[in-house]
Design a protein around this motif. Structure first.
Motif, PDB file in Angstrom:
ATOM      1  N   THR A 171       0.809  -1.217   0.000  1.00  0.00           N
ATOM      2  CA  THR A 171       0.000   0.000   0.000  1.00  0.00           C
ATOM      3  C   THR A 171       0.843   1.268   0.000  1.00  0.00           C
ATOM      4  O   THR A 171       0.301   2.359   0.160  1.00  0.00           O
ATOM      5  CB  THR A 171      -0.934   0.031   1.231  1.00  0.00           C
ATOM      6  OG1 THR A 171      -0.141  -0.046   2.421  1.00  0.00           O
ATOM      7  CG2 THR A 171      -1.912  -1.122   1.203  1.00  0.00           C
ATOM      8  N   TYR A 229      -8.814  -5.217   5.844  1.00  0.00           N
ATOM      9  CA  TYR A 229      -9.075  -4.890   4.449  1.00  0.00           C
ATOM     10  C   TYR A 229     -10.001  -5.901   3.778  1.00  0.00           C
ATOM     11  O   TYR A 229     -10.196  -5.879   2.584  1.00  0.00           O
ATOM     12  CB  TYR A 229      -7.759  -4.832   3.668  1.00  0.00           C
ATOM     13  CG  TYR A 229      -6.965  -3.563   3.892  1.00  0.00           C
ATOM     14  CD1 TYR A 229      -7.367  -2.607   4.817  1.00  0.00           C
ATOM     15  CD2 TYR A 229      -5.802  -3.317   3.164  1.00  0.00           C
ATOM     16  CE1 TYR A 229      -6.631  -1.454   5.014  1.00  0.00           C
ATOM     17  CE2 TYR A 229      -5.055  -2.165   3.354  1.00  0.00           C
ATOM     18  CZ  TYR A 229      -5.486  -1.239   4.286  1.00  0.00           C
ATOM     19  OH  TYR A 229      -4.755  -0.100   4.479  1.00  0.00           O
ATOM     20  N   ASN A 263      -6.963   6.169   3.275  1.00  0.00           N
ATOM     21  CA  ASN A 263      -5.537   6.518   3.303  1.00  0.00           C
ATOM     22  C   ASN A 263      -4.884   6.563   1.927  1.00  0.00           C
ATOM     23  O   ASN A 263      -3.672   6.734   1.822  1.00  0.00           O
ATOM     24  CB  ASN A 263      -4.769   5.549   4.203  1.00  0.00           C
ATOM     25  CG  ASN A 263      -4.752   4.122   3.676  1.00  0.00           C
ATOM     26  OD1 ASN A 263      -5.244   3.836   2.585  1.00  0.00           O
ATOM     27  ND2 ASN A 263      -4.185   3.220   4.459  1.00  0.00           N
ATOM     28  N   SER A 265      -4.771   4.112  -0.407  1.00  0.00           N
ATOM     29  CA  SER A 265      -4.447   2.837  -1.041  1.00  0.00           C
ATOM     30  C   SER A 265      -5.655   2.346  -1.828  1.00  0.00           C
ATOM     31  O   SER A 265      -6.792   2.446  -1.364  1.00  0.00           O
ATOM     32  CB  SER A 265      -4.042   1.798   0.015  1.00  0.00           C
ATOM     33  OG  SER A 265      -5.131   1.502   0.866  1.00  0.00           O
ATOM     34  N   GLN A 267      -7.013  -0.575  -2.581  1.00  0.00           N
ATOM     35  CA  GLN A 267      -7.877  -1.585  -1.977  1.00  0.00           C
ATOM     36  C   GLN A 267      -8.632  -1.032  -0.782  1.00  0.00           C
ATOM     37  O   GLN A 267      -9.848  -1.214  -0.652  1.00  0.00           O
ATOM     38  CB  GLN A 267      -7.034  -2.791  -1.554  1.00  0.00           C
ATOM     39  CG  GLN A 267      -7.869  -3.933  -0.971  1.00  0.00           C
ATOM     40  CD  GLN A 267      -7.000  -5.080  -0.499  1.00  0.00           C
ATOM     41  OE1 GLN A 267      -5.773  -4.962  -0.443  1.00  0.00           O
ATOM     42  NE2 GLN A 267      -7.622  -6.190  -0.143  1.00  0.00           N
ATOM     43  N   HIS A 268      -7.933  -0.342   0.096  1.00  0.00           N
ATOM     44  CA  HIS A 268      -8.564   0.203   1.304  1.00  0.00           C
ATOM     45  C   HIS A 268      -9.640   1.218   0.945  1.00  0.00           C
ATOM     46  O   HIS A 268     -10.761   1.180   1.472  1.00  0.00           O
ATOM     47  CB  HIS A 268      -7.501   0.850   2.189  1.00  0.00           C
ATOM     48  CG  HIS A 268      -8.027   1.400   3.473  1.00  0.00           C
ATOM     49  ND1 HIS A 268      -8.604   2.657   3.556  1.00  0.00           N
ATOM     50  CD2 HIS A 268      -8.067   0.891   4.726  1.00  0.00           C
ATOM     51  CE1 HIS A 268      -8.973   2.891   4.807  1.00  0.00           C
ATOM     52  NE2 HIS A 268      -8.666   1.833   5.521  1.00  0.00           N
ATOM     53  N   ASP A 269      -9.334   2.119   0.033  1.00  0.00           N
ATOM     54  CA  ASP A 269     -10.288   3.172  -0.304  1.00  0.00           C
ATOM     55  C   ASP A 269     -11.499   2.640  -1.065  1.00  0.00           C
ATOM     56  O   ASP A 269     -12.585   3.220  -0.991  1.00  0.00           O
ATOM     57  CB  ASP A 269      -9.599   4.263  -1.120  1.00  0.00           C
ATOM     58  CG  ASP A 269      -8.736   5.165  -0.246  1.00  0.00           C
ATOM     59  OD1 ASP A 269      -8.484   4.778   0.913  1.00  0.00           O
ATOM     60  OD2 ASP A 269      -8.315   6.231  -0.711  1.00  0.00           O
ATOM     61  N   GLU A 272     -13.699   1.758   1.592  1.00  0.00           N
ATOM     62  CA  GLU A 272     -14.232   2.983   2.190  1.00  0.00           C
ATOM     63  C   GLU A 272     -15.398   3.514   1.358  1.00  0.00           C
ATOM     64  O   GLU A 272     -16.431   3.909   1.889  1.00  0.00           O
ATOM     65  CB  GLU A 272     -13.139   4.048   2.269  1.00  0.00           C
ATOM     66  CG  GLU A 272     -11.997   3.696   3.191  1.00  0.00           C
ATOM     67  CD  GLU A 272     -12.375   3.833   4.643  1.00  0.00           C
ATOM     68  OE1 GLU A 272     -12.513   4.965   5.131  1.00  0.00           O
ATOM     69  OE2 GLU A 272     -12.553   2.790   5.289  1.00  0.00           O
ATOM     70  N   GLU A 298      -0.446   7.827   6.865  1.00  0.00           N
ATOM     71  CA  GLU A 298      -1.048   6.759   7.655  1.00  0.00           C
ATOM     72  C   GLU A 298      -0.394   6.727   9.030  1.00  0.00           C
ATOM     73  O   GLU A 298       0.685   6.189   9.221  1.00  0.00           O
ATOM     74  CB  GLU A 298      -0.871   5.412   6.946  1.00  0.00           C
ATOM     75  CG  GLU A 298      -1.468   4.234   7.705  1.00  0.00           C
ATOM     76  CD  GLU A 298      -2.924   4.458   8.080  1.00  0.00           C
ATOM     77  OE1 GLU A 298      -3.175   4.823   9.262  1.00  0.00           O
ATOM     78  OE2 GLU A 298      -3.804   4.267   7.225  1.00  0.00           O
ATOM     79  N   ARG A 351     -11.010   2.371  10.568  1.00  0.00           N
ATOM     80  CA  ARG A 351     -11.251   1.006  10.105  1.00  0.00           C
ATOM     81  C   ARG A 351      -9.931   0.264   9.994  1.00  0.00           C
ATOM     82  O   ARG A 351      -9.069   0.635   9.218  1.00  0.00           O
ATOM     83  CB  ARG A 351     -11.951   1.037   8.747  1.00  0.00           C
ATOM     84  CG  ARG A 351     -12.329  -0.331   8.212  1.00  0.00           C
ATOM     85  CD  ARG A 351     -13.178  -0.172   6.973  1.00  0.00           C
ATOM     86  NE  ARG A 351     -13.591  -1.460   6.451  1.00  0.00           N
ATOM     87  CZ  ARG A 351     -14.490  -1.623   5.486  1.00  0.00           C
ATOM     88  NH1 ARG A 351     -15.080  -0.554   4.971  1.00  0.00           N
ATOM     89  NH2 ARG A 351     -14.799  -2.813   5.061  1.00  0.00           N
ATOM     90  N   GLY A 352      -9.785  -0.766  10.793  1.00  0.00           N
ATOM     91  CA  GLY A 352      -8.541  -1.520  10.754  1.00  0.00           C
ATOM     92  C   GLY A 352      -8.498  -2.567  11.843  1.00  0.00           C
ATOM     93  O   GLY A 352      -9.270  -2.532  12.786  1.00  0.00           O
TER      94      GLY A 352
END
Length: 352
Positions: A171, A229, A263, A265, A267-269, A272, A298, A351-352
């Motif tokens: 990421t 994720y 953040n 990235s 995949q993360h976004d 989101e 981050e 979120r994590g």
């Protein structure tokens, strides 16, 4: 998150100001061990934010003033140094007085010691949401009359563990630019920082002539054994948001600003965007979204409290700006808001 407050100052000015603040805490350093850089940053942040108030506390209030900090890896660097010295050079070369720095709650205790605070002293490690969890924990302590005043938030340092974690998840931004929720996003960058709030009951503040900058209305959390994720966790994230709204006694339509954990990235976004679309539906197009990590990077556990600081700033603006059209999927939107506008009820989540 200083750029949100003083856009006229350069990064060099901020560094200079922070250096002066660190030097100003010399009277606190005499009472504490500050050989760990994260502890020095913590004390400097407290001194800058509300140090004079803490120093002026009467003994009876000081006895009921506590600290709650989220921290995912704050003891990693001193522990690694201690362990590397012991195994590489021999235990006879390890200074025993450094043992305290490897303890997980080292920085929390040093903050208590610096201001002679005798209330609770708690370090929370619940994952990347530990900073927000610490704020919720502190709020509960106050509501239950266990403490009268609470310093709550999180600290985070750059270390091999955090940097390695981002690299392992692939990421890290190749371009070196963080673009949360933007179609051209290519990753994030590691950050470090201190995010703190000073909490007390509203009626106590009013009785002593102080006006609250913001109120903690509600909090929610949901847990799972899967990685943060994982797309299957979106229902869990929605559950946490709904818990917070229910406790706050507000509806989804009452939220007029969102401070997400996006953040940059891909995949993360994407998760989101999926989460926000499911929670807010068509309302999302007219609700400002402020991805604070575009500024701070981050920061792991410290990100949530830094997002809270940005939200408090938005809640206290005298004048606002018209919201931009927000489509987090990127189909009908050119950019997210580049300036914070005034709001009444903000949602901050991690979120994590």
């Amino acid at each position: 998150a200083l750029p949100l407050y003083k856009t006229s100052e350069s990064h060099t000015d901020h560094q200079k100001n922070f250096t002066e603040i660190v030097q100003d805490v010399s009277q606190l350093i005499r009472k504490t061990r500050t050989d760990y850089v994260l502890t020095r940053h913590l004390l400097a942040a407290v001194h800058r934010g509300f140090g004079p108030r803490l120093e002026a506390l009467p003994d009876d209030i000081r006895a009921e003033t506590g600290v709650a900090l989220g921290d995912s890896s704050g003891n990693y660097q001193p522990y690694h140094t201690y362990f590397a010295t012991a195994t590489g050079e021999g235990y006879e070369f390890v200074n025993p007085v450094d043992w305290a720095t490897v303890q997980f709650n080292y920085s929390t205790i040093q903050l208590n010691n610096a201001y002679s605070l005798q209330g609770s002293s708690t370090t929370i490690s619940s994952g990347l949401s530990a900073g927000l969890d610490a704020i919720a924990y502190a709020a509960d302590r106050l509501r239950c009359k266990k403490d009268r005043l609470m310093i709550a938030g999180a600290i985070e340092s750059l270390n091999d563990y955090n940097i390695g974690l981002l690299k392992q998840m692939d990421t890290v931004s190749p371009s070196g630019v963080i673009r949360p929720l933007q179609p051209e996003r290519d990753g994030t960058l590691p950050g470090e920082g201190v995010g703190l709030l000073l909490l007390e009951l509203e009626d106590v503040a009013h009785a002593e002539g102080r006006k609250a900058l913001a109120s903690v209305l509600g909090y929610g959390c949901a847990k799972s054994n899967k990685p943060g994720y994982d797309a299957s966790l979106t229902p869990k994230a929605i559950e946490a948001i709904d818990q917070a709204l229910q406790q706050a006694n507000v509806s989804r339509s009452d939220i007029d600003a969102i401070f997400p954990s996006a953040n940059g990235s891909p995949q993360h976004d994407a998760l989101e965007a999926q989460l926000l679309a499911q929670v807010f539906d068509s309302q999302l197009r007219s609700t400002p979204i402020y991805p604070v990590k575009a500024i701070i990077g981050e920061c792991f556990t410290a990100a949530g409290p830094l997002q809270c600081i940005a939200a408090v700033h938005a809640l206290n603006l005298k004048n606002g700006f018209s919201p931009l059209d927000n489509d987090v999927n990127g189909s009908n939107r050119e950019r997210l808001p580049d300036q914070i506008m005034r709001c009444q009820r903000a949602l901050v989540y991690s979120r994590g």
